[in-house]
Write a protein that holds these residues in place. Sequence first.
Motif, short mmCIF file in Angstrom:
data_model
loop_
_atom_site.label_atom_id
_atom_site.label_comp_id
_atom_site.label_asym_id
_atom_site.label_seq_id
_atom_site.Cartn_x
_atom_site.Cartn_y
_atom_site.Cartn_z
N ALA A 91 3.18 -12.43 -51.83
CA ALA A 91 3.34 -11.71 -50.56
C ALA A 91 3.56 -12.74 -49.46
N ARG A 92 4.32 -12.35 -48.46
CA ARG A 92 4.60 -13.23 -47.32
C ARG A 92 4.02 -12.63 -46.05
N VAL A 93 3.39 -13.44 -45.24
CA VAL A 93 2.87 -12.99 -43.95
C VAL A 93 4.04 -12.74 -43.02
N ASP A 94 4.04 -11.58 -42.37
CA ASP A 94 5.14 -11.20 -41.47
C ASP A 94 4.58 -11.00 -40.06
N PRO A 95 4.62 -12.03 -39.20
CA PRO A 95 4.06 -11.91 -37.85
C PRO A 95 4.74 -10.83 -37.02
N ALA A 96 6.05 -10.67 -37.17
CA ALA A 96 6.77 -9.67 -36.38
C ALA A 96 6.31 -8.26 -36.71
N ASP A 97 6.17 -7.96 -38.00
CA ASP A 97 5.71 -6.63 -38.40
C ASP A 97 4.28 -6.40 -37.94
N TYR A 98 3.44 -7.42 -38.05
CA TYR A 98 2.05 -7.30 -37.60
C TYR A 98 2.00 -7.00 -36.11
N PHE A 99 2.77 -7.75 -35.32
CA PHE A 99 2.73 -7.56 -33.87
C PHE A 99 3.20 -6.16 -33.49
N ASP B 172 -2.94 -27.02 -37.77
CA ASP B 172 -2.83 -25.59 -37.49
C ASP B 172 -3.71 -24.78 -38.44
N ALA B 173 -3.77 -25.20 -39.70
CA ALA B 173 -4.58 -24.47 -40.67
C ALA B 173 -6.05 -24.51 -40.29
N LEU B 174 -6.55 -25.66 -39.87
CA LEU B 174 -7.95 -25.77 -39.48
C LEU B 174 -8.25 -24.88 -38.27
N SER B 175 -7.31 -24.79 -37.34
CA SER B 175 -7.51 -23.91 -36.18
C SER B 175 -7.59 -22.45 -36.60
N VAL B 176 -6.74 -22.05 -37.53
CA VAL B 176 -6.75 -20.66 -38.00
C VAL B 176 -8.06 -20.35 -38.72
N LEU B 177 -8.53 -21.26 -39.57
CA LEU B 177 -9.75 -21.02 -40.33
C LEU B 177 -10.99 -20.97 -39.43
N GLU C 10 1.34 -15.34 -35.19
CA GLU C 10 1.30 -15.87 -36.55
C GLU C 10 -0.14 -16.02 -37.03
N GLN C 11 -1.01 -16.56 -36.17
CA GLN C 11 -2.40 -16.77 -36.57
C GLN C 11 -3.10 -15.44 -36.85
N PHE C 12 -2.90 -14.45 -35.98
CA PHE C 12 -3.56 -13.16 -36.18
C PHE C 12 -2.99 -12.42 -37.38
N ALA C 13 -1.68 -12.55 -37.61
CA ALA C 13 -1.08 -11.93 -38.78
C ALA C 13 -1.65 -12.52 -40.06
N LEU C 14 -1.88 -13.83 -40.06
CA LEU C 14 -2.45 -14.48 -41.24
C LEU C 14 -3.88 -14.01 -41.48
N LEU C 15 -4.68 -13.89 -40.43
CA LEU C 15 -6.04 -13.40 -40.59
C LEU C 15 -6.06 -11.98 -41.14
N GLN C 16 -5.15 -11.14 -40.65
CA GLN C 16 -5.08 -9.77 -41.15
C GLN C 16 -4.67 -9.75 -42.62
N ALA C 17 -3.73 -10.60 -42.98
CA ALA C 17 -3.29 -10.67 -44.38
C ALA C 17 -4.42 -11.16 -45.28
N LEU C 18 -5.21 -12.11 -44.81
CA LEU C 18 -6.37 -12.59 -45.58
C LEU C 18 -7.39 -11.47 -45.79
N ARG C 19 -7.62 -10.69 -44.74
CA ARG C 19 -8.58 -9.58 -44.86
C ARG C 19 -8.13 -8.58 -45.91
N ARG C 20 -6.86 -8.21 -45.87
CA ARG C 20 -6.35 -7.23 -46.84
C ARG C 20 -6.38 -7.80 -48.25
N ALA C 21 -6.03 -9.07 -48.38
CA ALA C 21 -6.02 -9.68 -49.71
C ALA C 21 -7.44 -9.76 -50.29
N ALA C 22 -8.42 -10.07 -49.43
CA ALA C 22 -9.80 -10.17 -49.90
C ALA C 22 -10.32 -8.83 -50.41
#
Length: 417
Positions: free
Chosen positions: A73-81, A144-149, A116-128
């Motif tokens: 699966a690919r994170v899609d920031p545009a769709d999330y926003f 950037d990864a450390l900032s997101v985590l 992008e950061q918020f889309a990734l967090l949402q994708a992580l939540r759904r995947a978990a």
Amino acid sequence: MTGKTPRTVLVTGPGGAGRTTVAAATALAAARRGDRTLLLCADPAGPGAVLGTAVPTAAGAGPAEVTPGLWVARVDPADYFRTEFLALQERAAAALDMLGARRLDGEELTELPGAEQFALLQALRRAAAGDWNVLVVDLPPLRDALSVLALPERLRRLIGRLLPAERQAARALRPMIAQLAGVPMPADWLYGAAARRDEELAAVQALIGSPGTTVRLVAEPGPAAADALRVARDGLSLYGLRVDALVPNKVLPTDSSDAWLATLAAQQQKCLDGWSEEYGAGSDSGAGSGAGWPLREVRHLGRDPRGLDDLADLEALADLGPDPGPDTDPDPDPWWVEDRREEDGLLVWSLPLPGAVKADIGLVRRGDELLLTVGPFHRIVPLAGALRRCTVSGAALTDGVLKVRFTPDPGLWPRTP
């Protein structure tokens, strides 16, 4: 649903080091081991080129199975926003209509910076929450990864400060207070939205802090990567992230008859020897674990890996470490408090920060929190109950451990009979 948090591998490293290749090879190895595996990619280009197959990129597209046991699966920031903005617009419909504002359509929305950061967090939540045994995440470059985590913890703190739970409990009194004060009170949906957000962020924070979640660092041996790893070690230690492996990627053979390649291979080998001594097993660089980082070298194939056969050749990435299992207790807090009141009249809070330099450390007490700075990284940590009744009386960095000394405040400390 599996009923447990999946074994999660967060793959990151300096830009251009081959993060996507390592993430894909790690996920493929898990799938061929028999685990139901999801590869989640934050790269806008996706992992299709590395996997040698097309990956759906349409908005809202779910995970696609690319080989038995492996979904991508690919994170899609545009769709999330678009989804989040339209939902917010719908919840605020009454206020917008009162103001005469014209609503926006999804087609005219373009994501803002930070999506992008918020889309990734949402994708992580759904995947978990999905039915996966193993989750492999191709994260952005290292900083950037450390900032997101670190983001879920920071956002939850902000939500708690701006909309504390005790204020939410008084919602039933708001209409009466508004009439008495003549001032409109915040709408219920604001507090409801904050509670939902906090719940979602808590799920992501639990995934990141799970005993089955580790970071896999990818770096091409060389001076630039060496500097990036030293800086990253500070952030990994400060945020309590566990590293399962340091993956030196694109390692050249040392037996080449070509003088130019032999010189490059010798330079790489010198760097690898330094990494083995500084980070490898037996060193004290394990981001608080003291166990070091296992080095798993990935040889250069002479070309960019393309397709499942090439990825299967990267056998050094097959080992994910032991599965913690559903009943595994979380790791003990690596930041421990030592009671030395009888000897020195102190409580000492020990914070392992391997590799940190004294000049790069900042420490500020503010209320019931401690503001920590290590190099470019910052974290605000709540104090334990006993430490809140003390004053900070000093700190020292010794052998990679920051020891903060607390002196009990006689006015706040319980008196013994």
